[in-house]
Design an enzyme around this catalytic site. Structure first.
Site, PDB file in Angstrom:
ATOM      1  N   ASN A  47      -0.871  -6.436   9.445  1.00  0.00           N
ATOM      2  CA  ASN A  47      -0.579  -7.502   8.475  1.00  0.00           C
ATOM      3  C   ASN A  47       0.000  -8.720   9.206  1.00  0.00           C
ATOM      4  O   ASN A  47       0.568  -8.579  10.285  1.00  0.00           O
ATOM      5  CB  ASN A  47       0.447  -6.987   7.459  1.00  0.00           C
ATOM      6  CG  ASN A  47       0.808  -8.031   6.410  1.00  0.00           C
ATOM      7  OD1 ASN A  47      -0.046  -8.766   5.922  1.00  0.00           O
ATOM      8  ND2 ASN A  47       2.097  -8.120   6.069  1.00  0.00           N
TER       9      ASN A  47
ATOM     10  N   HIS B   9       2.712 -11.943   8.600  1.00  0.00           N
ATOM     11  CA  HIS B   9       3.780 -12.393   7.703  1.00  0.00           C
ATOM     12  C   HIS B   9       4.383 -13.688   8.254  1.00  0.00           C
ATOM     13  O   HIS B   9       4.628 -13.788   9.456  1.00  0.00           O
ATOM     14  CB  HIS B   9       4.854 -11.300   7.601  1.00  0.00           C
ATOM     15  CG  HIS B   9       5.926 -11.638   6.635  1.00  0.00           C
ATOM     16  ND1 HIS B   9       5.743 -11.581   5.264  1.00  0.00           N
ATOM     17  CD2 HIS B   9       7.190 -12.088   6.819  1.00  0.00           C
ATOM     18  CE1 HIS B   9       6.853 -11.967   4.662  1.00  0.00           C
ATOM     19  NE2 HIS B   9       7.751 -12.290   5.583  1.00  0.00           N
TER      20      HIS B   9
ATOM     21  N   GLU C   5      -0.153 -18.956  12.667  1.00  0.00           N
ATOM     22  CA  GLU C   5      -0.704 -17.674  12.194  1.00  0.00           C
ATOM     23  C   GLU C   5      -2.141 -17.525  12.659  1.00  0.00           C
ATOM     24  O   GLU C   5      -2.579 -16.457  13.096  1.00  0.00           O
ATOM     25  CB  GLU C   5      -0.662 -17.600  10.661  1.00  0.00           C
ATOM     26  CG  GLU C   5       0.725 -17.483  10.079  1.00  0.00           C
ATOM     27  CD  GLU C   5       0.687 -17.297   8.565  1.00  0.00           C
ATOM     28  OE1 GLU C   5      -0.226 -16.636   8.051  1.00  0.00           O
ATOM     29  OE2 GLU C   5       1.576 -17.831   7.885  1.00  0.00           O
TER      30      GLU C   5
ATOM     31  N   LEU D 120       0.838  -1.206   0.000  1.00  0.00           N
ATOM     32  CA  LEU D 120       0.000   0.000   0.000  1.00  0.00           C
ATOM     33  C   LEU D 120       0.873   1.256   0.000  1.00  0.00           C
ATOM     34  O   LEU D 120       1.966   1.260   0.579  1.00  0.00           O
ATOM     35  CB  LEU D 120      -0.902  -0.001   1.237  1.00  0.00           C
ATOM     36  CG  LEU D 120      -1.911  -1.154   1.296  1.00  0.00           C
ATOM     37  CD1 LEU D 120      -2.502  -1.297   2.704  1.00  0.00           C
ATOM     38  CD2 LEU D 120      -3.022  -0.975   0.268  1.00  0.00           C
TER      39      LEU D 120
ATOM     40  N   ASP E  46       6.694  -5.213   4.735  1.00  0.00           N
ATOM     41  CA  ASP E  46       6.866  -6.019   5.962  1.00  0.00           C
ATOM     42  C   ASP E  46       7.757  -5.346   7.010  1.00  0.00           C
ATOM     43  O   ASP E  46       8.596  -5.999   7.644  1.00  0.00           O
ATOM     44  CB  ASP E  46       7.457  -7.402   5.600  1.00  0.00           C
ATOM     45  CG  ASP E  46       6.564  -8.173   4.635  1.00  0.00           C
ATOM     46  OD1 ASP E  46       5.336  -8.009   4.713  1.00  0.00           O
ATOM     47  OD2 ASP E  46       7.092  -8.923   3.804  1.00  0.00           O
TER      48      ASP E  46
HETATM   49  C1  GRF Z   1      -0.030 -16.362   4.931  1.00  0.00           C
HETATM   50  O1  GRF Z   1       1.068 -17.211   5.120  1.00  0.00           O
HETATM   51  C2  GRF Z   1       0.290 -14.958   5.381  1.00  0.00           C
HETATM   52  O2  GRF Z   1       1.149 -14.917   6.479  1.00  0.00           O
HETATM   53  C3  GRF Z   1       0.972 -14.361   4.171  1.00  0.00           C
HETATM   54  O3  GRF Z   1       0.280 -14.899   3.071  1.00  0.00           O
HETATM   55  C4  GRF Z   1      -0.308 -16.157   3.440  1.00  0.00           C
HETATM   56  C5  GRF Z   1      -1.777 -16.031   3.163  1.00  0.00           C
HETATM   57  O4  GRF Z   1      -2.451 -17.232   3.376  1.00  0.00           O
HETATM   58  N1  GRF Z   1       0.990 -12.930   4.238  1.00  0.00           N
HETATM   59  P1  GRF Z   1      -4.036 -17.245   3.402  1.00  0.00           P
HETATM   60  O5  GRF Z   1      -4.501 -16.627   2.089  1.00  0.00           O
HETATM   61  O6  GRF Z   1      -4.487 -16.446   4.582  1.00  0.00           O
HETATM   62  O7  GRF Z   1      -4.416 -18.688   3.507  1.00  0.00           O
END
Ligand code: GRF
Length: 191
Positions: free
Chosen positions: A111, A113, A178, A97, A149
């Protein structure tokens, strides 16, 4: 960010693909103590699988494409303002962005990552982590700045790399983390 007790913050999720984090955030947003309500899912890719999932869940979706990303951002900003969106979660959104866009949502875009930032910014993180024989990897939720990032870190989860890890296994294990980390990070800054 302050919120009235009991009132959830109108949130948009930006995606470009699979949408497993979106799915997870939607589930989280429906919990009583969740501070967010997902009102819009935006994608710059009309084939993003996550868009279908959002539609199935009766969440408003928006797809915009433009060769000029700043033109797209201007259209997007108008929609976000019209819908009174106050918070944005990037979840596999594959565009950086611009400063102009971010200024409109200062401190309100986050975000996730799949690495221990500041290490392994950008794409193919798991491959690079394995090639470098790292002992640990993980995932990070951070505020978004105009540099890829690079914004302030909110939360990180570290995991050990196993002997038999390959890209697929490692990315699956990190993805599970995540899905735990993203809601925790949102609670940390908004609840
Ligand atoms: C994830 O690993 C996230 O950390 C990265 O892109 C991937 C997206 O996966 N930024 P999803 O589309 O949420 O399954």
């Amino acid at each position: 960010m302050k919120r009235y007790p009991g009132k959830k913050i109108s949130t948009a999720v930006f995606i470009s693909g699979r949408g497993s984090n979106l799915k997870n955030l939607l589930k989280f947003s429906k919990k009583k103590n969740s501070p967010i309500k997902i009102e819009l899912v935006f994608s710059n890719n009309k084939n993003a699988v996550g868009l279908n999932y959002a539609k199935l869940n009766k969440i408003n979706t928006l797809f915009l494409s433009s060769k000029k990303f700043d033109v797209l951002e201007k259209k997007l900003l108008k929609v976000l303002q019209k819908k009174n969106i106050k918070f944005i979660c990037l979840a596999g959104f594959m565009k950086v962005l611009t400063t102009n866009f971010i200024t409109n949502f200062k401190g309100k875009i986050i975000n996730i990552h799949p690495s221990l930032l500041p290490k392994y910014k950008g794409l193919n993180t798991h491959q690079r982590v394995l090639e470098n024989n790292e002992i640990y990897t993980g995932c990070t939720v951070h505020f978004v700045s105009a540099k890829l990032d690079s914004g302030k870190i909110i939360l990180q989860k570290k995991i050990r790399i196993l002997k038999n890890d390959n890209i697929r296994r490692l990315s699956n294990r990190v993805l599970l983390e995540e899905h735990k980390l993203y809601p925790k990070a949102i609670m940390k800054i908004l609840a």
